[in-house]
Enzyme design. Sequence first.
Site, PDB file in Angstrom:
ATOM      1  N   LYS A  20      -5.840 -25.613 -42.184  1.00 45.71           N
ATOM      2  CA  LYS A  20      -5.657 -26.977 -41.703  1.00 45.71           C
ATOM      3  C   LYS A  20      -4.523 -27.096 -40.687  1.00 45.71           C
ATOM      4  CE  LYS A  20      -7.770 -29.624 -45.440  1.00 45.71           C
ATOM      5  NZ  LYS A  20      -7.566 -30.590 -46.543  1.00 45.71           N
ATOM      6  N   ARG A  64      -9.649 -24.574 -52.750  1.00 48.89           N
ATOM      7  CA  ARG A  64     -10.834 -24.805 -51.921  1.00 48.89           C
ATOM      8  C   ARG A  64     -10.577 -24.130 -50.569  1.00 48.89           C
ATOM      9  NH1 ARG A  64     -12.693 -28.435 -48.005  1.00 48.89           N
ATOM     10  NH2 ARG A  64     -14.917 -28.941 -48.148  1.00 48.89           N
TER      11      ARG A  64
END
Length: 285
Positions: A231, A265
């Site tokens: 991210k 995740r």
Amino acid sequence: MSEKIFFKPKQSINIKGELYDLSKPKVMAILNITPDSFHHASRTKSIDDALAKTTDFLNKGATFIDVGGYSSRPGATDISANEEADRVVPVVEALVSEFPKLAMSIDTFRAQVAEECISAGAAMINDISAGDMDASMFKTVARLRVPYIMMHMQGTPQNMQKNPVYKDVTLDIFDYLAQKIAELRALNIHDVLIDPGFGFGKTLKQNYKLLNEMEAFQAFNLPILVGVSRKGMIYKTLETTAAGALNGTTVLNTIALQKGASILRVHDVTEAMECIKLLEVLEQQ
């Protein structure tokens, strides 16, 4: 908030009648059925591609597969519920046919899409909006009686990064999740997992404060899912790209595990499994 909270997360979740032990952290692999996901390499172009990726994820040690057909990257294009369902339902059906016992979640904030995918064989719902973007989601989860992952997000994918403001990011999210948990309990929903929502309506500074104080969420005694994989909080800080953010992802996954994460995740299963294995050895000393 920096003090350790000495509560153990709930140790298992019930998926289709089978208890999944989370006393040892597990990996959830990301299967994007979208043409515009922020990490180009994660985009899945066909059912055959989805089957091949899932086989690879499982062989590398993933326990859960998270299927999503709506890109939630900052500024992502909105699509209709029907288009989202058209993307994901055939993939869910194909995966269940190939892997009948697969613990698959559907990454959607729409009750309609969630219900269609559960009917097609998915086993969990992963909702980035914790019910805020579809008022019927909680009642749908209660009726379907499946595990529910709820994430905190300030705003929507289209506007969440424009100006996220908190009095105290950790306390504000804690209070938000506490209220949502109470609403779910009132509907007799008990297989709940929480996700602080890294990168969703948070500045870089807020993301790192939240990670630094993440052990606070252990007070809920629920499994904590963490998704930091590749991210912006990583690649912007390191002045690289999503493609160059694997090492940074591994560092933050390791920290998340130390602060109580039950599920990672991720895009990259092997590296996440290595984090879990090495920390397990360390904790045995």
